[in-house]
Scaffold this motif. Structure first.
Motif, PDB file in Angstrom:
ATOM      1  N   THR A  56       0.803  -1.309   0.045  1.00  0.00           N
ATOM      2  CA  THR A  56      -0.066  -0.236   0.029  1.00  0.00           C
ATOM      3  C   THR A  56       0.984   1.228   0.031  1.00  0.00           C
ATOM      4  O   THR A  56       0.401   2.143  -0.381  1.00  0.00           O
ATOM      5  CB  THR A  56      -0.819   0.161   1.272  1.00  0.00           C
ATOM      6  N   LEU A 102       1.807   1.736  -3.824  1.00  0.00           N
ATOM      7  CA  LEU A 102       0.660   2.122  -4.613  1.00  0.00           C
ATOM      8  C   LEU A 102       0.498   3.343  -4.218  1.00  0.00           C
ATOM      9  O   LEU A 102      -0.090   4.227  -5.213  1.00  0.00           O
ATOM     10  CB  LEU A 102      -0.658   1.243  -3.833  1.00  0.00           C
ATOM     11  N   ALA A 103       0.492   4.209  -2.856  1.00  0.00           N
ATOM     12  CA  ALA A 103       0.091   5.337  -2.600  1.00  0.00           C
ATOM     13  C   ALA A 103       0.955   6.252  -3.340  1.00  0.00           C
ATOM     14  O   ALA A 103       0.634   7.440  -3.919  1.00  0.00           O
ATOM     15  CB  ALA A 103      -0.100   5.570  -1.105  1.00  0.00           C
ATOM     16  N   CYS A 115      -5.700   4.216  -7.223  1.00  0.00           N
ATOM     17  CA  CYS A 115      -5.392   3.242  -6.014  1.00  0.00           C
ATOM     18  C   CYS A 115      -6.918   2.846  -5.413  1.00  0.00           C
ATOM     19  O   CYS A 115      -6.856   1.989  -4.431  1.00  0.00           O
ATOM     20  CB  CYS A 115      -4.828   4.170  -4.812  1.00  0.00           C
TER      21      CYS A 115
END
Length: 288
Positions: free
Chosen positions: A130, A133-134, A140
């Motif tokens: 995550t 991804l962020a 997202c």
């Protein structure tokens, strides 16, 4: 390895606690992470030396017995830890970074503990998935995590062919010595213009995020030979319009929506939107 005898059986089973460990920066460790380390009867660590170093950085004393638990010994050690758990003791499981079980040792022990009726909980913490991804700058809201790609070129390319049409953002782990070849295969399977990001050494001193189309990113990796922990994030495939059905199917779709209570106008609009058609064309078909 610290030794502390675990003697006598308790009436209730203990519990297994999965510890989300910092990816690199010790300051990311949660208060619960520290508390569990300081109170667990046994701490099973992917790398005991790294655990001891992290504990020193956090100024946390680990009084429990520390044992190694990694890919090479988890099959043998899992029954030993389940025996400790069923005797009523708390076992904390920590990997080198992130959450155990997520492309790290842990799933085997979690499954065995649950099968033995032992409660399993977690002290959540940092996640490379995550975090990358962020930071990627890619969508997202929907994503899928594929872990590590197959190591051999043929198997890797076959896997990527099955993922080429995936519309969700894709997150992958890759070893530094394979990342250039993996990116080249990604570019070949997904197209050189597909947006992507290479996230390296997240939260560490030399953190680096390189955001480029896959073709350019593959060239960059081949030239720069990135090192360290690497997470790849790749944009999903463009949504494909639904295949246009024949005229009879379109008429039936409009009729079904009318039967469900929609007006003729709204039914035509909905069918046209579903199949990416002009409303006027659907109107003409339903009136012939």
């Amino acid at each position: 390895m610290k030794e502390r005898a675990l003697v006598g059986e308790m009436s209730d089973p203990g519990r297994l606690v999965l510890l989300g460990a910092p990816l690199g920066n010790p300051a990311d460790a949660s208060a619960r992470f520290r508390d569990v380390l300081a109170t667990a009867d046994v701490v099973a660590a992917e790398d005991t030396r790294r655990l001891n170093r992290l504990a020193r950085d956090l100024a946390v004393s680990v009084p429990g017995r520390i044992v190694s638990y990694f890919e090479g010994n988890e099959e043998r050690r899992t029954p030993e830890l389940v025996e400790v758990l069923t005797a009523g003791y708390t076992v904390a499981l920590v990997t080198d970074g992130g959450m155990p079980s997520v492309s790290d040792p842990g799933y085997r022990l979690v499954r065995a503990a649950l099968d033995a009726g032992v409660p399993v909980t977690a002290a959540p913490g940092p996640s490379a998935v995550t975090t990358a991804l962020a930071l990627s700058g890619l969508p997202c809201d929907r994503f899928c995590f594929e872990g590590f790609l197959p190591r051999t070129p043929g198997s890797r390319r076959a896997r990527l062919r099955t993922l080429a049409a995936e519309e969700r953002t894709l997150v992958l782990f890759e070893a530094p010595h394979r990342v250039a070849d993996a990116l080249a295969d990604l570019a070949a399977a997904f197209g050189t213009d597909r947006p992507a990001a290479l996230c390296r050494e997240l939260t560490k001193t030399y953190e680096e995020i390189v955001r480029r189309p896959l073709g350019e990113l593959a060239d960059w990796a081949a030239e720069n030979e990135p090192r360290g922990e690497i997470t790849l994030v790749v944009a999903g495939a463009p949504a494909r319009p639904a295949e246009r059905p024949d005229d009879d199917t379109l008429r039936a779709a409009v009729a079904a929506r009318e039967a469900a209570g929609l007006s003729r106008r709204d039914a035509i609009t909905e069918v046209a939107t579903e199949y990416a058609l002009r409303r006027r064309d659907v109107y003409t078909i339903t009136h012939t």
